[in-house]
Write a protein that holds these residues in place. Structure first.
Motif, mmCIF file in Angstrom:
data_model
loop_
_atom_site.group_PDB
_atom_site.id
_atom_site.type_symbol
_atom_site.label_atom_id
_atom_site.label_comp_id
_atom_site.label_asym_id
_atom_site.label_seq_id
_atom_site.Cartn_x
_atom_site.Cartn_y
_atom_site.Cartn_z
ATOM 1 N N ARG A 1 0.879 -1.187 0.000
ATOM 2 C CA ARG A 1 0.000 0.000 0.000
ATOM 3 C C ARG A 1 0.910 1.229 0.000
ATOM 4 N NH1 ARG A 1 -2.399 -3.708 -0.880
ATOM 5 N NH2 ARG A 1 -3.880 -4.866 0.392
ATOM 6 N N ILE A 2 1.015 1.858 -1.166
ATOM 7 C CA ILE A 2 1.940 2.989 -1.291
ATOM 8 C C ILE A 2 1.178 4.305 -1.173
ATOM 9 C CG2 ILE A 2 3.657 4.109 -2.784
ATOM 10 C CD1 ILE A 2 4.051 1.309 -4.096
ATOM 11 N N ALA A 3 1.658 5.201 -0.341
ATOM 12 C CA ALA A 3 1.012 6.513 -0.194
ATOM 13 C C ALA A 3 2.070 7.607 -0.265
ATOM 14 C CB ALA A 3 0.270 6.592 1.135
ATOM 15 N N GLN A 4 1.718 8.686 -0.972
ATOM 16 C CA GLN A 4 2.631 9.805 -1.155
ATOM 17 C C GLN A 4 2.022 11.019 -0.463
ATOM 18 O OE1 GLN A 4 3.131 10.279 -5.370
ATOM 19 N NE2 GLN A 4 5.235 11.000 -5.150
ATOM 20 N N PHE A 5 2.828 11.764 0.266
ATOM 21 C CA PHE A 5 2.304 12.943 0.955
ATOM 22 C C PHE A 5 2.984 14.209 0.466
ATOM 23 C CE2 PHE A 5 1.512 9.356 3.776
ATOM 24 C CZ PHE A 5 0.161 9.516 4.012
ATOM 25 N N GLY A 6 2.228 14.997 -0.292
ATOM 26 C CA GLY A 6 2.705 16.309 -0.732
ATOM 27 C C GLY A 6 2.142 17.376 0.199
ATOM 28 N N ALA A 7 2.258 18.623 -0.231
ATOM 29 C CA ALA A 7 1.691 19.709 0.578
ATOM 30 C C ALA A 7 0.204 19.441 0.789
ATOM 31 C CB ALA A 7 1.906 21.035 -0.128
ATOM 32 N N PRO A 8 -0.299 19.598 2.010
ATOM 33 C CA PRO A 8 -1.705 19.286 2.280
ATOM 34 C C PRO A 8 -2.660 20.180 1.487
ATOM 35 C CG PRO A 8 -0.557 20.008 4.291
ATOM 36 C CD PRO A 8 0.432 20.048 3.192
ATOM 37 N N THR A 9 -3.791 19.605 1.101
ATOM 38 C CA THR A 9 -4.818 20.385 0.404
ATOM 39 C C THR A 9 -5.531 21.288 1.411
ATOM 40 O OG1 THR A 9 -6.491 18.724 0.860
ATOM 41 C CG2 THR A 9 -5.235 18.459 -1.187
ATOM 42 N N LYS A 10 -6.358 22.195 0.891
ATOM 43 C CA LYS A 10 -7.131 23.085 1.770
ATOM 44 C C LYS A 10 -7.988 22.274 2.729
ATOM 45 C CE LYS A 10 -7.813 27.577 -0.360
ATOM 46 N NZ LYS A 10 -8.572 28.294 -1.385
ATOM 47 N N ALA A 11 -8.622 21.238 2.193
ATOM 48 C CA ALA A 11 -9.498 20.408 3.024
ATOM 49 C C ALA A 11 -8.678 19.704 4.109
ATOM 50 C CB ALA A 11 -10.215 19.391 2.151
ATOM 51 N N GLU A 12 -7.494 19.205 3.734
ATOM 52 C CA GLU A 12 -6.651 18.510 4.719
ATOM 53 C C GLU A 12 -6.163 19.478 5.803
ATOM 54 O OE1 GLU A 12 -4.873 14.868 1.940
ATOM 55 O OE2 GLU A 12 -3.797 16.770 2.019
ATOM 56 N N LEU A 13 -5.892 20.703 5.407
ATOM 57 C CA LEU A 13 -5.388 21.684 6.374
ATOM 58 C C LEU A 13 -6.413 22.021 7.454
ATOM 59 C CD1 LEU A 13 -3.311 24.176 4.204
ATOM 60 C CD2 LEU A 13 -2.473 22.709 6.055
ATOM 61 N N LYS A 14 -7.683 21.754 7.152
ATOM 62 C CA LYS A 14 -8.725 22.035 8.149
ATOM 63 C C LYS A 14 -8.721 20.977 9.245
ATOM 64 C CE LYS A 14 -11.938 24.726 5.409
ATOM 65 N NZ LYS A 14 -12.697 24.415 4.191
ATOM 66 N N LYS A 15 -8.094 19.850 8.974
ATOM 67 C CA LYS A 15 -8.089 18.762 9.950
ATOM 68 C C LYS A 15 -6.744 18.706 10.668
ATOM 69 C CE LYS A 15 -11.223 15.894 7.222
ATOM 70 N NZ LYS A 15 -12.472 15.965 7.965
ATOM 71 N N HIS A 16 -6.684 17.882 11.695
ATOM 72 C CA HIS A 16 -5.428 17.628 12.409
ATOM 73 C C HIS A 16 -4.410 17.024 11.423
ATOM 74 C CE1 HIS A 16 -2.731 15.688 15.345
ATOM 75 N NE2 HIS A 16 -3.133 16.652 16.157
ATOM 76 N N TYR A 17 -3.132 17.408 11.562
ATOM 77 C CA TYR A 17 -2.151 16.949 10.563
ATOM 78 C C TYR A 17 -1.993 15.429 10.508
ATOM 79 C CZ TYR A 17 1.135 16.439 14.440
ATOM 80 O OH TYR A 17 1.732 16.046 15.607
ATOM 81 N N LEU A 18 -2.343 14.731 11.592
ATOM 82 C CA LEU A 18 -2.201 13.265 11.573
ATOM 83 C C LEU A 18 -3.389 12.570 10.906
ATOM 84 C CD1 LEU A 18 -0.679 12.735 15.136
ATOM 85 C CD2 LEU A 18 0.467 12.324 12.941
ATOM 86 N N TRP A 19 -4.439 13.341 10.645
ATOM 87 C CA TRP A 19 -5.654 12.734 10.089
ATOM 88 C C TRP A 19 -5.382 12.055 8.742
ATOM 89 C CZ3 TRP A 19 -8.435 13.580 5.582
ATOM 90 C CH2 TRP A 19 -9.664 12.915 5.518
ATOM 91 N N ARG A 20 -4.754 12.815 7.812
ATOM 92 C CA ARG A 20 -4.565 12.242 6.462
ATOM 93 C C ARG A 20 -3.566 11.074 6.489
ATOM 94 N NH1 ARG A 20 -0.615 15.785 2.627
ATOM 95 N NH2 ARG A 20 1.032 16.218 4.126
ATOM 96 N N ILE A 21 -2.679 11.095 7.482
ATOM 97 C CA ILE A 21 -1.698 10.016 7.612
ATOM 98 C C ILE A 21 -2.420 8.738 8.035
ATOM 99 C CG2 ILE A 21 0.440 9.303 8.776
ATOM 100 C CD1 ILE A 21 0.746 11.919 7.125
ATOM 101 N N GLU A 22 -3.295 8.895 9.025
ATOM 102 C CA GLU A 22 -4.022 7.751 9.568
ATOM 103 C C GLU A 22 -4.887 7.076 8.500
ATOM 104 O OE1 GLU A 22 -4.646 8.441 13.804
ATOM 105 O OE2 GLU A 22 -6.661 7.666 13.492
#
Ligand code: AMP
Ligand code: MG
Length: 291
Positions: A107-128
């Motif tokens: 399961r490969i995941a790439q993390f670039g600069a967070p989107t506007k929607a992601e920035l509204k959440k806790h930074y660990l949210w998109r990781i989880e």
């Protein structure tokens, strides 16, 4: 006198495991890392690549056992997390992991600069959201560590905010390690001179220009700041349950060899087990024969 075996270039077994050799301690300093150093194993490319290839059977087998274990209710999974400056070879490293494993279980995941929607959440949210499910192997190309690396270097949030994140990340990783996640956190360390060559190569080769971002040079100009951010992050977040490893990465074939060993050593230690059958094998055998 015994002759040396002809063509026997097999490297002597490392006295220490590769994990022991590369593990980050509290005194970690990236400035002291020699990115061209051969830490262990073969000193030539062909031999190193052959040894990576030779690990495929064992790693795929361990991976299958990990998946089988999860089918029996096990929660364990492996998360390989890759960090490094631009051109440090995260993409190449993923190819090396792919070479020794079954793509179906990756399961490969790439993390670039967070989107506007992601920035509204806790930074660990998109990781989880991207954590591998039980039985799988996750690979993170960048990660929540960007939230104490680029975010710190570029002052994207106030200092009192990123300062809290080290402890928060440790607590989060502890929670997930208790839930069956084995962390293999790797920094690919290239020298600034090697990065310059790789950036120039991207510009000089038309089919590599797409990989180049003008922003890469802006980050490069902040090299000492990034190294200081890496020093603090790795020293503070290299824990017993989620240690950091630093891979000297100027030589791609050595980087791949080290990474393949780290993956193999980690899976061997996890030692996943096939679940016990929940049916009567002899009775089922009789049924199949009679069918
Ligand atoms: P690349 O991995 O080269 O495709 O670039 C991804 C870019 O996204 C890098 O410049 C990272 O620094 C940036 N990035 C990743 N995570 C974050 C984050 N949490 N905040 C800001 N920038 C980030
Ligand atoms: Mg890049």
């Amino acid at each position: 006198m015994a002759k040396k075996g002809k063509g026997n270039k097999k490297s002597a077994p490392a006295a220490k495991s590769v994990r022991e050799l590369l593990r980050v301690g509290p005194e970690f300093d990236p400035a002291a890392v020699d990115a061209r150093r051969i830490v262990a194993g073969p000193k030539d490319k062909a031999q190193a690549l052959a040894e990576v290839g030779a690990l495929e059977g064992e790693v795929s087998d361990l991976q299958e056992r990990l998946y089988a274990e999860s089918r029996g209710g096990g929660k364990r999974r492996l998360l390989i997390l890759l960090q490094g400056m631009d051109t440090s070879g995260k993409g190449g490293a993923i190819k090396a992991i792919d070479r020794v494993s079954e793509p179906l279980g990756l399961r490969i995941a790439q993390f670039g600069a967070p989107t506007k929607a992601e920035l509204k959440k806790h930074y660990l949210w998109r990781i989880e959201q991207k954590l591998p499910e039980p039985g799988a192997i996750g690979i993170f190309d960048r990660s929540h560590y960007e939230d104490v690396l680029v975010v710190r270097v570029r002052n994207l949030v106030p200092a009192e905010e990123w300062e809290k994140r080290y402890d928060e990340i440790n607590a989060w990783e502890k929670k997930w390690s208790d839930d069956g996640v084995t962390f293999l956190k790797c920094m690919l360390y290239i020298s600034p001179a090697e990065q310059k060559e790789r950036l120039l190569a991207r510009l000089d080769e038309p089919d590599k220009q797409w990989k180049y971002r003008p922003g890469d040079v802006d980050d490069r100009l902040l090299w000492p700041d990034f190294m200081e951010a890496y020093r603090v992050a790795l020293a503070r977040c290299s824990t017993v349950y989620a240690p950091w490893y630093v891979i000297p990465a100027d030589r791609k074939w050595h980087r791949d060899w080290l990474l393949a060993q780290l993956v193999a050593e980690t899976l061997r230690e996890m030692n996943p087990q096939y679940p016990t059958t929940t049916f009567d094998v002899a009775a089922e055998r009789a049924r199949v024969e009679a069918s």
